[in-house]
Design an enzyme around this catalytic site. Structure first.
Site, PDB file in Angstrom:
ATOM      1  N   GLY A  46     -53.849 -56.134   0.402  1.00 27.37           N
ATOM      2  CA  GLY A  46     -53.204 -57.645   0.517  1.00 27.37           C
ATOM      3  C   GLY A  46     -54.819 -58.661   1.150  1.00 27.37           C
ATOM      4  O   GLY A  46     -54.953 -59.640   0.112  1.00 27.37           O
ATOM      5  N   GLU A  58     -61.715 -55.374  10.007  1.00 23.42           N
ATOM      6  CA  GLU A  58     -60.908 -54.018   9.652  1.00 23.42           C
ATOM      7  C   GLU A  58     -61.609 -53.392  10.796  1.00 23.42           C
ATOM      8  O   GLU A  58     -62.435 -53.142  11.772  1.00 23.42           O
ATOM      9  CB  GLU A  58     -61.194 -53.399   8.338  1.00 23.42           C
ATOM     10  CG  GLU A  58     -60.011 -52.158   8.798  1.00 23.42           C
ATOM     11  CD  GLU A  58     -58.625 -53.078   9.888  1.00 23.42           C
ATOM     12  OE1 GLU A  58     -58.348 -51.713  10.550  1.00 23.42           O
ATOM     13  OE2 GLU A  58     -57.949 -53.735   8.331  1.00 23.42           O
ATOM     14  N   CYS A  83     -50.905 -48.386   3.938  1.00 24.00           N
ATOM     15  CA  CYS A  83     -50.446 -48.177   2.892  1.00 24.00           C
ATOM     16  C   CYS A  83     -51.936 -47.241   2.683  1.00 24.00           C
ATOM     17  O   CYS A  83     -50.772 -45.512   2.171  1.00 24.00           O
ATOM     18  CB  CYS A  83     -50.678 -49.043   1.320  1.00 24.00           C
ATOM     19  SG  CYS A  83     -50.362 -48.374   0.184  1.00 24.00           S
ATOM     20  N   CYS A 132     -47.513 -45.963   2.402  1.00 25.00           N
ATOM     21  CA  CYS A 132     -47.467 -44.884   0.941  1.00 25.00           C
ATOM     22  C   CYS A 132     -48.432 -43.552   0.267  1.00 25.00           C
ATOM     23  O   CYS A 132     -47.138 -42.589   0.251  1.00 25.00           O
ATOM     24  CB  CYS A 132     -48.243 -46.330  -0.148  1.00 25.00           C
ATOM     25  SG  CYS A 132     -47.695 -47.228   0.839  1.00 25.00           S
ATOM     26  N   LYS A 192     -48.078 -40.073   2.162  1.00 24.12           N
ATOM     27  CA  LYS A 192     -46.761 -39.905   2.075  1.00 24.12           C
ATOM     28  C   LYS A 192     -46.032 -39.350   1.196  1.00 24.12           C
ATOM     29  O   LYS A 192     -45.591 -38.392   0.887  1.00 24.12           O
ATOM     30  CB  LYS A 192     -46.006 -41.547   2.346  1.00 24.12           C
ATOM     31  CG  LYS A 192     -44.134 -41.105   2.159  1.00 24.12           C
ATOM     32  CD  LYS A 192     -43.460 -41.754   1.773  1.00 24.12           C
ATOM     33  CE  LYS A 192     -43.835 -43.145   0.630  1.00 24.12           C
ATOM     34  NZ  LYS A 192     -43.242 -44.165   0.473  1.00 24.12           N
ATOM     35  N   ALA A 249     -61.457 -59.060  14.753  1.00 25.71           N
ATOM     36  CA  ALA A 249     -61.443 -60.715  14.837  1.00 25.71           C
ATOM     37  C   ALA A 249     -59.937 -61.165  15.189  1.00 25.71           C
ATOM     38  O   ALA A 249     -58.784 -60.360  15.374  1.00 25.71           O
ATOM     39  CB  ALA A 249     -61.838 -60.905  13.244  1.00 25.71           C
ATOM     40  N   TYR A 282     -36.364 -46.912   4.165  1.00 27.93           N
ATOM     41  CA  TYR A 282     -37.325 -46.127   3.462  1.00 27.93           C
ATOM     42  C   TYR A 282     -38.131 -45.035   3.733  1.00 27.93           C
ATOM     43  O   TYR A 282     -37.896 -43.750   3.828  1.00 27.93           O
ATOM     44  CB  TYR A 282     -38.580 -47.549   2.645  1.00 27.93           C
ATOM     45  CG  TYR A 282     -38.693 -48.302   2.049  1.00 27.93           C
ATOM     46  CD1 TYR A 282     -38.239 -48.495   0.748  1.00 27.93           C
ATOM     47  CD2 TYR A 282     -37.056 -49.427   1.754  1.00 27.93           C
ATOM     48  CE1 TYR A 282     -38.349 -49.076  -0.930  1.00 27.93           C
ATOM     49  CE2 TYR A 282     -37.014 -49.772   1.394  1.00 27.93           C
ATOM     50  CZ  TYR A 282     -37.479 -50.521  -0.099  1.00 27.93           C
ATOM     51  OH  TYR A 282     -36.755 -51.072  -0.848  1.00 27.93           O
ATOM     52  N   GLU A 291     -37.450 -40.927   3.373  1.00 29.78           N
ATOM     53  CA  GLU A 291     -38.699 -40.070   2.932  1.00 29.78           C
ATOM     54  C   GLU A 291     -38.602 -39.030   3.981  1.00 29.78           C
ATOM     55  O   GLU A 291     -39.750 -37.996   3.386  1.00 29.78           O
ATOM     56  CB  GLU A 291     -39.447 -41.129   2.468  1.00 29.78           C
ATOM     57  CG  GLU A 291     -39.034 -42.363   1.401  1.00 29.78           C
ATOM     58  CD  GLU A 291     -40.195 -43.561   1.395  1.00 29.78           C
ATOM     59  OE1 GLU A 291     -40.087 -44.302   0.054  1.00 29.78           O
ATOM     60  OE2 GLU A 291     -40.870 -43.666   2.043  1.00 29.78           O
ATOM     61  N   ARG A 339     -29.274 -49.466   4.721  1.00 30.81           N
ATOM     62  CA  ARG A 339     -28.521 -51.695   4.233  1.00 30.81           C
ATOM     63  C   ARG A 339     -29.081 -52.404   3.631  1.00 30.81           C
ATOM     64  O   ARG A 339     -30.851 -52.556   3.545  1.00 30.81           O
ATOM     65  CB  ARG A 339     -28.549 -52.006   5.670  1.00 30.81           C
ATOM     66  CG  ARG A 339     -27.999 -52.654   6.070  1.00 30.81           C
ATOM     67  CD  ARG A 339     -28.372 -53.672   7.387  1.00 30.81           C
ATOM     68  NE  ARG A 339     -29.711 -53.287   8.557  1.00 30.81           N
ATOM     69  CZ  ARG A 339     -30.279 -54.927   7.966  1.00 30.81           C
ATOM     70  NH1 ARG A 339     -29.200 -55.553   7.875  1.00 30.81           N
ATOM     71  NH2 ARG A 339     -31.452 -54.894   9.089  1.00 30.81           N
ATOM     72  N   ALA A 349     -39.180 -49.063  -5.217  1.00 29.78           N
ATOM     73  CA  ALA A 349     -38.240 -46.954  -4.969  1.00 29.78           C
ATOM     74  C   ALA A 349     -38.605 -46.365  -3.304  1.00 29.78           C
ATOM     75  O   ALA A 349     -38.982 -47.294  -2.517  1.00 29.78           O
ATOM     76  CB  ALA A 349     -39.742 -46.635  -5.551  1.00 29.78           C
ATOM     77  N   HIS A 373     -34.741 -39.327 -26.221  1.00 26.40           N
ATOM     78  CA  HIS A 373     -33.837 -38.441 -26.384  1.00 26.40           C
ATOM     79  C   HIS A 373     -34.803 -36.951 -26.360  1.00 26.40           C
ATOM     80  O   HIS A 373     -35.528 -36.934 -27.294  1.00 26.40           O
ATOM     81  CB  HIS A 373     -32.361 -37.867 -27.061  1.00 26.40           C
ATOM     82  CG  HIS A 373     -31.728 -36.910 -26.949  1.00 26.40           C
ATOM     83  ND1 HIS A 373     -30.498 -37.343 -25.988  1.00 26.40           N
ATOM     84  CD2 HIS A 373     -31.597 -35.559 -27.641  1.00 26.40           C
ATOM     85  CE1 HIS A 373     -29.765 -35.717 -25.965  1.00 26.40           C
ATOM     86  NE2 HIS A 373     -30.798 -34.880 -27.454  1.00 26.40           N
ATOM     87  N   GLU A 416     -32.718 -42.582 -21.333  1.00 29.75           N
ATOM     88  CA  GLU A 416     -31.942 -43.077 -22.159  1.00 29.75           C
ATOM     89  C   GLU A 416     -30.711 -43.251 -21.552  1.00 29.75           C
ATOM     90  O   GLU A 416     -29.948 -44.383 -22.732  1.00 29.75           O
ATOM     91  CB  GLU A 416     -31.820 -42.056 -23.329  1.00 29.75           C
ATOM     92  CG  GLU A 416     -31.089 -40.909 -22.814  1.00 29.75           C
ATOM     93  CD  GLU A 416     -31.186 -40.020 -24.320  1.00 29.75           C
ATOM     94  OE1 GLU A 416     -30.557 -40.727 -25.192  1.00 29.75           O
ATOM     95  OE2 GLU A 416     -30.913 -38.536 -23.363  1.00 29.75           O
TER      96      GLU A 416
END
Length: 453
Positions: free
Chosen positions: A16, A35, A43, A48, A51, A116, A178, A182, A205, A341, A435, A440
């Site tokens: 972000g 940073e 992530c 993310c 993982k 910072a 999650y 996972e 939950r 997901a 198919h 489908e």
């Protein structure tokens, strides 16, 4: 803004924060970003990305075990090489983290590898340097926490999984969200014996009830031992391992215990009080719809706000904020119908309303199916696919879609476009399926399972 060193300063180099900084710089703002740990945030470094790489590794073992059913007699799962996986995973993490740093430079933002903290509402201490900014964005993300029980220091937290030097032979995972599910699945897939302890009757939950039931069955079918309805009492060292005692008095011996029981905003020591900001629950930064704090020139995005803690949401919010502040394009990112997901084995994905929530808002029709996908009818593995649509009985709009099964996340991304666009059940019905696929089924669910609400 000329009286300040920067037009915008972003505290935090995660998804972000970096997106907000890049877009603002592209609009011509003088931007600084600090940073203190690693570019790309949770992530990219301990979430993310690493993982998902480990999830892929676990899947290869499953495919090798199923291969003989398809005629591959020379393939076998064998013994997993943990150091090889760690090396490949960490190399990819370093590559992506470096890309985040370069993206800022290419956009013209100034990056600071430093912590910072606030000195006052317009002034920051950035690694010992005093910096001023007309506008400030807090994007420091969150951190994992341990439950407050005796011996909690003996357990690991989610970040620690990526520091393990070898695959745990046996591990107890605490939690049912999650991260917990996972981790339990990928560790089981790589060869660990796994116990899963959680307070609720079912995992996940807040998600659709039928999906939760299907998930519990899927976890059990792969050999994960479930311990629902258990609280935590204490953790003790026993020989080379640990023992977790639950509130009911049960004791679970284990090689290691990993707590995946929650994360909190990483605002401790940030100096919010010096900026005139009062933290909310668990230290989060309260914001308006426009992401503004009680100081109108200070904003917050991502997990630090504890709104909807997903990487794509933080990225979308950061982009919208930069457009609003410096691009003469005021807008807000929507928190409605956000697809998500869970990368378990098999994965789950969902978008829109659950049956339980939708039924409270009016009558809904439920269309669902459970079946064994083609691959597993051949391999004889006990893996089922579950698919569900929640439809408004009045407007016919599809309000929610839920799936547990192979490629659920890939399928749900496309379904999400339809739901965001306001597609009706008849729009789904008039769409020709591909198919043979599991996907489908979403356009061939003709028979209503039940009507509720």
């Amino acid at each position: 803004m000329s009286q300040y060193d920067f037009d915008l300063f972003v505290i935090g180099g995660g998804s972000g924060g970096v997106r907000c900084a890049r877009i603002a710089a592209g609009h011509g703002a003088r931007v600084g970003v600090a940073e203190e740990r690693f570019w790309g945030g949770t992530c990219v470094n301990v979430g993310c990305v690493p993982k998902k790489i480990m999830v892929h590794a676990a899947e290869y073992g499953q495919w090798a075990r199923e291969a003989p059913a398809f005629g591959w007699t020379g393939m076998r799962a064998g013994e997993h090489d943990w150091p090889a996986l760690v090396a490949a995973r960490d190399a990819e993490v370093r590559r992506l983290s470096g890309i985040y740093d370069r993206l800022l430079g290419n956009a013209g933002a100034q990056a600071f590898n430093a912590r910072a903290t606030f000195i006052d509402p317009h002034t920051l201490d950035v690694g010992g340097r005093r910096v001023t900014a007309g506008r400030i964005v807090i994007a420091v993300g969150g951190r994992p926490i341990r439950p407050e029980i005796p011996g909690c220091e003996l357990g690991l937290v989610s970040d620690d999984l990526f520091e393990l030097k070898e695959l745990p032979r046996q591990i107890t995972v605490v939690g049912s969200g999650y991260i917990a599910l996972e981790f339990a699945c990928l560790l089981r897939g790589l060869g660990s014996e796994v116990d899963l302890v959680y307070r609720q009757a079912l995992p996940l939950r807040g998600m659709d009830g039928e999906l939760r039931e299907a998930m519990a069955e899927a976890l059990t079918s792969q050999g994960i031992r479930l311990h629902p309805g258990e609280t935590l009492a204490r953790l003790e060292r026993v020989g080379d391992g640990v023992a977790l005692t639950t509130g009911s008095g049960r004791t679970l011996p284990s090689g290691q215990v990993i707590f995946a029981t929650g994360r909190v905003p990483h605002t401790e020591g940030l100096g919010l009080e010096r900026a005139g900001i009062t933290p909310g629950r668990s230290g989060c930064v309260p914001v308006t719809v426009q992401q503004a704090t009680e100081q109108p020139h200070i904003f917050a995005v991502g997990d630090v706000t504890d709104q909807l803690n997903l990487t794509p949401v933080a990225t979308a919010v950061g982009h919208a904020l930069a457009d609003t502040l410096f691009g003469n394009k005021p807008r807000v990112a929507s928190f409605l119908n956000v697809p998500t997901a869970v990368f378990t084995s098999p994965p789950a994905a969902m978008v829109g309303l659950t049956e339980e929530v939708a039924a409270q808002e009016g009558p809904v029709e439920i269309y669902s199916a459970r079946f064994t996908p083609m691959r597993h009818t051949i391999s004889k593995q006990p893996r089922k696919t579950f698919m569900k649509l929640v439809v408004s009985a009045r407007t016919r709009r599809v309000l929610g879609a839920h799936m547990l099964g192979e490629d659920a996340a890939e399928i749900m991304q496309g379904i999400a476009v339809a739901i965001v666009a306001g597609a009706t059940k008849e729009d789904f019905d008039s769409t020709i399926g591909i198919h043979p696929t599991a996907a489908e089924e979403f356009v061939t669910l003709r028979t209503m399972t039940r009507r509720v609400g």
